[in-house]
Scaffold this active site. Structure first.
Site, PDB file in Angstrom:
ATOM      1  N   CYS A   1      31.118  36.599  47.228  1.00  0.00           N
ATOM      2  CA  CYS A   1      32.128  35.553  47.423  1.00  0.00           C
ATOM      3  C   CYS A   1      32.240  34.714  46.146  1.00  0.00           C
ATOM      4  O   CYS A   1      32.203  35.270  45.057  1.00  0.00           O
ATOM      5  CB  CYS A   1      31.799  34.741  48.668  1.00  0.00           C
ATOM      6  SG  CYS A   1      31.647  35.783  50.144  1.00  0.00           S
ATOM      7  N   SER A   2      32.324  33.406  46.260  1.00  0.00           N
ATOM      8  CA  SER A   2      32.630  32.592  45.077  1.00  0.00           C
ATOM      9  C   SER A   2      31.489  32.464  44.079  1.00  0.00           C
ATOM     10  O   SER A   2      31.692  31.931  42.986  1.00  0.00           O
ATOM     11  CB  SER A   2      33.096  31.199  45.505  1.00  0.00           C
ATOM     12  OG  SER A   2      34.398  31.260  46.052  1.00  0.00           O
ATOM     13  N   THR A   3      30.288  32.943  44.404  1.00  0.00           N
ATOM     14  CA  THR A   3      29.243  32.957  43.377  1.00  0.00           C
ATOM     15  C   THR A   3      29.624  33.906  42.244  1.00  0.00           C
ATOM     16  O   THR A   3      29.123  33.767  41.125  1.00  0.00           O
ATOM     17  CB  THR A   3      27.868  33.362  43.951  1.00  0.00           C
ATOM     18  OG1 THR A   3      27.913  34.718  44.414  1.00  0.00           O
ATOM     19  CG2 THR A   3      27.466  32.434  45.092  1.00  0.00           C
ATOM     20  N   PHE A   4      30.527  34.852  42.517  1.00  0.00           N
ATOM     21  CA  PHE A   4      30.995  35.776  41.477  1.00  0.00           C
ATOM     22  C   PHE A   4      31.814  35.057  40.409  1.00  0.00           C
ATOM     23  O   PHE A   4      32.035  35.605  39.331  1.00  0.00           O
ATOM     24  CB  PHE A   4      31.810  36.914  42.105  1.00  0.00           C
ATOM     25  CG  PHE A   4      32.288  37.938  41.098  1.00  0.00           C
ATOM     26  CD1 PHE A   4      31.391  38.801  40.485  1.00  0.00           C
ATOM     27  CD2 PHE A   4      33.632  38.010  40.757  1.00  0.00           C
ATOM     28  CE1 PHE A   4      31.831  39.726  39.545  1.00  0.00           C
ATOM     29  CE2 PHE A   4      34.079  38.937  39.818  1.00  0.00           C
ATOM     30  CZ  PHE A   4      33.168  39.803  39.205  1.00  0.00           C
ATOM     31  N   LYS A   5      32.244  33.836  40.686  1.00  0.00           N
ATOM     32  CA  LYS A   5      33.015  33.078  39.694  1.00  0.00           C
ATOM     33  C   LYS A   5      32.242  32.892  38.386  1.00  0.00           C
ATOM     34  O   LYS A   5      32.842  32.734  37.319  1.00  0.00           O
ATOM     35  CB  LYS A   5      33.426  31.719  40.265  1.00  0.00           C
ATOM     36  CG  LYS A   5      34.522  31.788  41.326  1.00  0.00           C
ATOM     37  CD  LYS A   5      34.877  30.394  41.836  1.00  0.00           C
ATOM     38  CE  LYS A   5      36.102  30.396  42.740  1.00  0.00           C
ATOM     39  NZ  LYS A   5      35.902  31.116  43.988  1.00  0.00           N
TER      40      LYS A   5
END
Length: 279
Positions: free
Chosen positions: A73-77
């Site tokens: 999810c947004s940790t991939f940012k």
């Protein structure tokens, strides 16, 4: 009789030790300590991983879950930002993308965004534009170089990290963060330093906390907003000339009473870190 008593004591001591300290060697230099932190994860299937850089030591709750790959999810940012900078799609933390006028339920998304604001507000649409500009070929190439999780972006260039095909485990998250911090990923020092700056959350009393949350959901009865079933909080603490890297993941099914999102994962993590005097 004395020999019998000594052996009885020895067996009891070994039994107690194995119950409270199930340490083992991850490799020739890294020790792993398993710790029962279940009281923090009531209602969730969860795992917590912490790596102490100076001690070269892991502390893990729920080792099997710590090795389970789930969507980042947004940790991939963090990685998406690095790839954007390295491919020059982004110039720096001030690179702006225009809001297209879509009315999002999260008010902070409803305006133009820079990389800095998009990370801070976890603006999905900014990173979907970024990923599209990077393109599938370059994205796949860098994910392979980073060795990120299962390296699967087949879910589509604008959503492969969003409860889709790309998956990573808490242990792997910590490994990526360690390499990121030590400039061991295939990105320039300048670009790593930019991303390090944008993920700083707090700097208080000589302690710097950096990190990123992530939340994943599946459609629930075609409702416009679904309950979170996958929550992340990953990052690191810089304190007293040491660095502590951490990753927390929680999961819950769609019928669970409690939402399992990034905010919940962050709250659990901060509670653990404060109780253990890291913060």
């Amino acid at each position: 009789m004395l020999t019998f008593l000594f052996l009885t004591f020895l067996v009891a001591t070994i039994g107690c030790s194995s119950a409270t300290d199930t340490s083992k060697e991850m490799n020739s230099t890294e020790k792993v300590l398993n710790e029962d932190l279940s009281k923090y994860f009531t209602g969730y299937e969860g795992s917590f991983v912490l790596f102490d850089k100076n001690k070269n030591e892991y502390t893990i709750f729920n080792q099997s879950k710590s090795q389970k790959q789930v969507p980042p999810c947004s940790t991939f940012k963090i990685i998406n930002s690095l790839i954007g900078l390295e491919t020059k799609v982004l110039e720096d933390e001030n690179t702006s993308f225009k809001w297209d006028g879509t009315d999002y339920s999260i008010e902070s998304w409803n305006k133009d965004q820079t990389l800095k604001s998009a990370v801070s507000n976890s603006v999905v649409w900014y990173f979907q534009i970024l990923a599209s500009k990077i393109g599938e070929d370059k994205m796949q190439d860098y994910i392979n170089k980073v060795n990120y999780g299962n390296k699967d972006i087949s879910g589509g260039i604008t959503k492969f990290w969003l409860q889709s095909s790309l998956k990573i485990s808490p242990i792997e998250q910590v490994d990526i963060l360690r390499k990121f911090y030590d400039y061991q990923l295939p990105f320039s020092k300048r670009n790593i330093d930019i991303v390090k700056d944008v993920i700083v959350l707090t700097t208080e009393n000589g302690i710097k906390l950096s990190g990123k949350t992530g939340s994943g959901s599946k459609p629930e009865n075609n409702a416009p907003e679904s309950k979170y079933i996958n929550g992340w909080f990953v990052g690191y603490i810089e304190k007293n000339e040491d660095v502590y890297f951490f990753a927390t993941n929680i999961e819950a099914n769609e019928t669970a009473e409690k939402s399992a999102g990034g905010q919940e994962a962050k709250e659990i993590t901060l509670k653990i870190l404060k109780d253990k005097n890291y913060l």
